[in-house]
Design an enzyme around this catalytic site. Structure first.
Site, PDB file in Angstrom:
ATOM      1  N   CYS A  17       5.316  -3.919  -3.718  1.00  0.00           N
ATOM      2  CA  CYS A  17       4.229  -3.901  -4.709  1.00  0.00           C
ATOM      3  C   CYS A  17       4.600  -2.894  -5.787  1.00  0.00           C
ATOM      4  O   CYS A  17       4.704  -1.701  -5.512  1.00  0.00           O
ATOM      5  CB  CYS A  17       2.892  -3.511  -4.073  1.00  0.00           C
ATOM      6  SG  CYS A  17       1.613  -3.242  -5.329  1.00  0.00           S
ATOM      7  N   HIS A  53      -4.143  -3.589  -6.168  1.00  0.00           N
ATOM      8  CA  HIS A  53      -3.607  -4.062  -7.451  1.00  0.00           C
ATOM      9  C   HIS A  53      -3.856  -5.542  -7.711  1.00  0.00           C
ATOM     10  O   HIS A  53      -3.490  -6.054  -8.777  1.00  0.00           O
ATOM     11  CB  HIS A  53      -2.114  -3.699  -7.568  1.00  0.00           C
ATOM     12  CG  HIS A  53      -1.921  -2.218  -7.606  1.00  0.00           C
ATOM     13  ND1 HIS A  53      -1.641  -1.476  -6.484  1.00  0.00           N
ATOM     14  CD2 HIS A  53      -2.066  -1.339  -8.612  1.00  0.00           C
ATOM     15  CE1 HIS A  53      -1.592  -0.196  -6.815  1.00  0.00           C
ATOM     16  NE2 HIS A  53      -1.843  -0.084  -8.087  1.00  0.00           N
ATOM     17  N   LYS A  70     -12.647  -0.924  -7.426  1.00  0.00           N
ATOM     18  CA  LYS A  70     -12.044   0.353  -7.789  1.00  0.00           C
ATOM     19  C   LYS A  70     -11.651   0.356  -9.261  1.00  0.00           C
ATOM     20  O   LYS A  70     -10.976  -0.554  -9.727  1.00  0.00           O
ATOM     21  CB  LYS A  70     -10.802   0.587  -6.928  1.00  0.00           C
ATOM     22  CG  LYS A  70     -10.140   1.919  -7.211  1.00  0.00           C
ATOM     23  CD  LYS A  70      -8.776   2.019  -6.569  1.00  0.00           C
ATOM     24  CE  LYS A  70      -8.087   3.286  -7.006  1.00  0.00           C
ATOM     25  NZ  LYS A  70      -6.646   3.207  -6.991  1.00  0.00           N
TER      26      LYS A  70
HETATM   27  O1  ME8 Z   1      -1.051   7.534  -7.168  1.00  0.00           O
HETATM   28  N1  ME8 Z   1     -11.634   6.639  -8.011  1.00  0.00           N
HETATM   29  O2  ME8 Z   1      -1.014   8.276  -9.364  1.00  0.00           O
HETATM   30  P1  ME8 Z   1      -2.292   7.544  -9.975  1.00  0.00           P
HETATM   31  C1  ME8 Z   1     -11.348   7.886  -7.610  1.00  0.00           C
HETATM   32  N2  ME8 Z   1       1.381   9.227  -9.049  1.00  0.00           N
HETATM   33  N3  ME8 Z   1     -10.190   8.507  -7.885  1.00  0.00           N
HETATM   34  C2  ME8 Z   1      -9.282   7.845  -8.624  1.00  0.00           C
HETATM   35  C3  ME8 Z   1      -9.516   6.523  -9.072  1.00  0.00           C
HETATM   36  C4  ME8 Z   1     -10.764   5.923  -8.747  1.00  0.00           C
HETATM   37  N4  ME8 Z   1     -11.100   4.711  -9.153  1.00  0.00           N
HETATM   38  N5  ME8 Z   1      -8.437   6.121  -9.763  1.00  0.00           N
HETATM   39  C5  ME8 Z   1      -7.543   7.155  -9.747  1.00  0.00           C
HETATM   40  C6  ME8 Z   1      -0.532   8.150  -8.085  1.00  0.00           C
HETATM   41  N6  ME8 Z   1      -8.063   8.202  -9.065  1.00  0.00           N
HETATM   42  C7  ME8 Z   1       0.705   8.968  -7.840  1.00  0.00           C
HETATM   43  C8  ME8 Z   1       0.321  10.244  -7.142  1.00  0.00           C
HETATM   44  S1  ME8 Z   1       0.910  12.611  -6.006  1.00  0.00           S
HETATM   45  C9  ME8 Z   1       2.240  13.302  -5.343  1.00  0.00           C
HETATM   46  C10 ME8 Z   1       1.465  11.133  -6.763  1.00  0.00           C
HETATM   47  C11 ME8 Z   1      -7.400   9.498  -8.858  1.00  0.00           C
HETATM   48  O3  ME8 Z   1      -2.190   7.727 -11.459  1.00  0.00           O
HETATM   49  C12 ME8 Z   1      -7.329   9.858  -7.379  1.00  0.00           C
HETATM   50  O4  ME8 Z   1      -7.078  11.224  -7.257  1.00  0.00           O
HETATM   51  O5  ME8 Z   1      -2.426   6.172  -9.453  1.00  0.00           O
HETATM   52  C13 ME8 Z   1      -6.124   9.055  -6.926  1.00  0.00           C
HETATM   53  O6  ME8 Z   1      -5.600   9.470  -5.693  1.00  0.00           O
HETATM   54  C14 ME8 Z   1      -5.184   9.319  -8.082  1.00  0.00           C
HETATM   55  O7  ME8 Z   1      -6.044   9.358  -9.256  1.00  0.00           O
HETATM   56  C15 ME8 Z   1      -4.102   8.270  -8.231  1.00  0.00           C
HETATM   57  O8  ME8 Z   1      -3.490   8.454  -9.477  1.00  0.00           O
END
Ligand code: ME8
Length: 516
Positions: A125, A146, A300
C-alpha cells in the site's frame, strides 16, 4: 524531572489538516502542563520527507527536490508557528544530522548480523508505505485507511527479522500495563503479536524509490521510510551508537512520551521497540495513542480523501486558543470523534458563555461598584470557602498526580468547564447586583465578589496549557502578572485591594455564517 514529548513527523505530500494540528497541539498542551509543575520538557515535531508518496508528490509538482521539500515542510512549520506551538526541535528527515543517525544505526545493526537479503512478493500500500497482509485489508481487498487496493510487488530487499523478539515484547507489554495509553491499544498490540511476526522489509530499490537514506551497505537501495522516520525520535536527541557525554539523549531518554493516532500503532508499538532493542536502547516510557477525527462522511479525515477541516479556516474564524481547547476537550477517549466547523463554533460559544461570561460580568460589576478593587475576603461564608477549596483541590490534584495522557487533557478541560458553570451558577444564585444596592449587605456583596474573582483566578491558572494567552489575559485583568504555576492552586490567594481591569471580551461574538 525530564520529559521528552514527541509527535509523529508528518508526510509532506499534502497540506496539514486538523488531525496533524491536534497531535501537535496535544504535545504543546502536555508540555505546558509539565512546565507548570516544574518539569523540564523537550518537545519535538517535524516532517517525514522521504518515501514513495513524497517522491510522487515531488514529481507531480515539477519543482526541484530541495525546494519542494522545504516548501512542503514549511507548510507544517508555519502552521505550528501560527498555532503558537512551542516545539524545541523541528525534525526534517532530509537534514544531514538525521540522515547521519539513520546511517549509523543501520551500520550498527548490519554489523551485528541482524539484517538479511531475500526476494519477497507482497501486497504494497503506497499510502501506508507498507506491505500488507490479506487480513489487514477490508472485504473488497482495500486498505481501510486509504480506500485503495494495494499493488502486488516482487522485489529483492533487505529484511530485519522481528519474530525472535516477539515474546520479549509480549512480556514487556504484560509487565508494563500502562506502557501504551489508553490500555485498549495495548490489547490491540497484543492481538498483533498473537501470530508470528514477518521479517520487516527495511529497504526499497532505488529503481522504485530514490527519495530516502541510502543503505550504507548497498548503494542500490534506500532505507525503508519507517525505519528512517522512527529514528527521528533519537536523532532529535543527538544519539550516537558509541554514546557521547554531551548529548541530550543521556538526559531525556527513556523519559519519552510518543504521541500518535492509532493508524501508526503497529510501527510504534511493534517495530520501534524491536529496533531500539537491536540498538541496545530501552523502550520509550509511554505511547499515548488517540483515535481519529472523522471528517465529512464519518470517515477518517485524510489528505488523500480530501474530507479535511482546514486549521487556517478555523483560526481565522475563532483564533487558535479556542481551537486548542475544543480539540483537547472533544477528542473521544474510547473511539473516534466527528469534527466540523459547526461543532467548533458550538465549542467556541460554550467557552464564551462559560469563562468569557464569568470574567466580563464580575469585572464589569466591580469596576462599577468597587472602583475595580478586589474586596476583602473577611466575611466569606463556609459555603464560599468550600467553593474555593473544592476548585483549588480539584486543580491541585490534577496538576499533582495527572499522568501525561488523553485522559488528563480530557479531565482537566472538563473540570475547567464544570468550574466555570459552577461559579456562574454561584454568581447568579447570590445576586450580587441586588446586594450592591443594599448598604446593609455590603459585607455579603464583597464576599460574593471576592469568591467569584478568586475562583476566576483558579480557572485562569488551570486553563493555561490549553489557552496560554487567555489565561494570562484573565490573570492580568486580576492584577496578576506572569505565567501561572501548579503552586497557584490554593484558595484565597487574591490580595484585597488589587486593582482589576475589564479589558476586551475574551471570546468575541462570531457570526453564524460559515467561514469565508
Ligand atoms: O503516518 N485524526 O504521517 P502522517 C487524528 N509520517 N489524527 C490524525 C488524523 C486524523 N484524521 N490524520 C492525521 C505518518 N493525524 C508518518 C509518521 S512518525 C515516526 C512517522 C495525525 O502525515 C496523527 O497523529 O500520515 C497520525 O498518527 C499522524 O497525523 C499521521 O501523520
Amino acid at each position: 524531572m525530564q520529559k521528552y514529548i514527541t509527535t509523529p513527523i508528518y508526510y509532506i505530500n499534502g497540506a496539514p489538516h486538523i488531525g496533524h494540528a491536534f497531535t501537535t497541539i496535544l504535545g504543546d498542551v502536555l508540555k505546558k502542563f509539565e512546565q507548570m509543575r516544574g518539569n523540564e520538557v523537550y518537545f519535538t515535531t517535524g516532517t517525514d520527507e522521504h518515501g514513495q508518496k513524497n517522491q510522487s508528490s515531488c514529481q507531480n509538482s515539477g519543482l526541484p527536490l530541495d525546494e519542494f521539500l522545504k516548501m512542503r515542510s514549511d507548510n507544517f512549520r508555519n502552521l505550528f508557528d501560527k498555532m503558537d506551538i512551542d516545539y524545541d526541535y523541528f525534525v526534517r528527515t532530509s537534514s544531514p544530522e538525521h540522515k547521519a543517525v539513520v546511517t549509523e544505526a543501520l551500520n550498527y545493526i548490519w554489523n551485528k548480523g541482524l539484517i538479511k537479503k531475500k526476494s519477497y512478493e507482497g501486497l504494497y500500500c503506497e499510502g501506508c508505505e507498507q506491505f500488507k497482509k490479506p487480513s489487514d485489508l477490508d472485504e473488497r481487498g482495500f486498505c481501510p485507511d486509504h480506500q485503495k487496493a494495494p499493488q502486488l510487488l516482487t522485489e529483492e530487499n533487505y529484511f530485519f527479522p522481528l519474530e525472535q523478539h516477539r515474546q520479549w515484547l509480549i512480556d514487556y507489554i504484560n509487565t508494563h500495563p500502562d506502557w501504551i495509553k489508553p490500555r485498549r491499544f495495548a490489547k490491540e498490540v497484543l492481538g498483533m503479536l498473537a501470530e508470528p511476526l514477518d521479517d520487516l522489509c527495511i529497504s526499497r530499490p532505488k529503481s522504485r524509490v530514490w527519495l530516502g537514506v541510502e543503505l550504507p551497505f548497498d548503494k542500490d537501495y534506500v532505507t525503508y521510510i519507517w525505519f528512517d522516520a522512527l529514528m527521528n525520535y533519537i536523532s532529535s536527541l543527538g544519539w550516537k551508537p558509541e554514546g557521547a557525554a554531551d548529548i541530550r539523549f543521556n538526559e531525556f531518554w527513556p523519559h519519552c512520551h510518543h504521541l500518535l493516532a492509532k493508524d501508526i500503532l503497529k510501527t510504534h508499538a511493534v517495530y520501534w521497540p524491536i529496533m531500539l532493542k537491536a540498538l541496545g536502547i530501552e523502550p520509550p516510557e509511554h505511547l499515548i495513542v488517540h483515535g481519529y477525527w472523522l471528517g465529512e462522511g464519518g470517515i477518517k479525515m485524510s489528505k488523500s480523501l480530501g474530507n479535511v477541516v482546514d486549521p487556517y479556516e478555523v483560526m481565522d474564524l475563532m483564533g487558535v486558543e479556542p481551537l486548542r481547547f475544543y480539540l483537547c476537550n472533544a477528542m473521544s477517549l474510547t473511539g473516534d470523534s466527528q469534527i466540523s466547523i459547526d461543532l467548533l463554533k458550538q465549542g467556541y460559544k460554550q467557552l464564551a458563555n462559560n469563562i468569557g461570561n464569568l470574567q466580563m460580568r464580575v469585572l464589569k460589576m466591580i469596576a462599577k461598584n468597587l472602583d475595580g478593587k478586589v474586596p476583602s475576603p473577611a466575611a466569606l461564608s463556609d459555603k464560599d470557602k468550600a467553593l474555593l477549596e473544592n476548585l483549588a483541590d480539584t486543580f491541585a490534584r490534577i496538576y499533582r498526580y495527572g499522568e501525561l495522557s488523553l485522559e488528563l487533557v480530557s479531565e482537566l478541560s472538563a473540570e475547567i468547564l464544570k468550574a466555570g458553570d459552577a461559579v456562574n451558577a454561584y454568581f447568579a444564585a447570590n445576586e450580587p447586583w441586588v446586594l450592591a444596592k443594599d448598604e446593609s449587605q455590603k459585607e455579603r456583596y464583597e464576599a460574593v465578589i471576592y469568591t467569584t474573582l478568586d475562583a476566576l483566578r483558579l480557572i485562569a491558572a488551570a486553563v493555561y496549557p490549553f489557552m496560554p494567552q487567555v489565561s494570562e489575559k484573565i490573570l492580568a485583568s486580576l492584577g496578576i502578572a506572569g505565567k501561572p504555576s501548579a503552586a497557584d492552586f490554593k484558595p484565597q490567594q487574591l490580595k484585597a485591594g488589587t486593582q482589576t481591569t475589564v479589558g476586551a471580551p475574551l471570546f468575541p461574538y462570531i457570526a453564524d455564517k460559515p467561514a469565508a
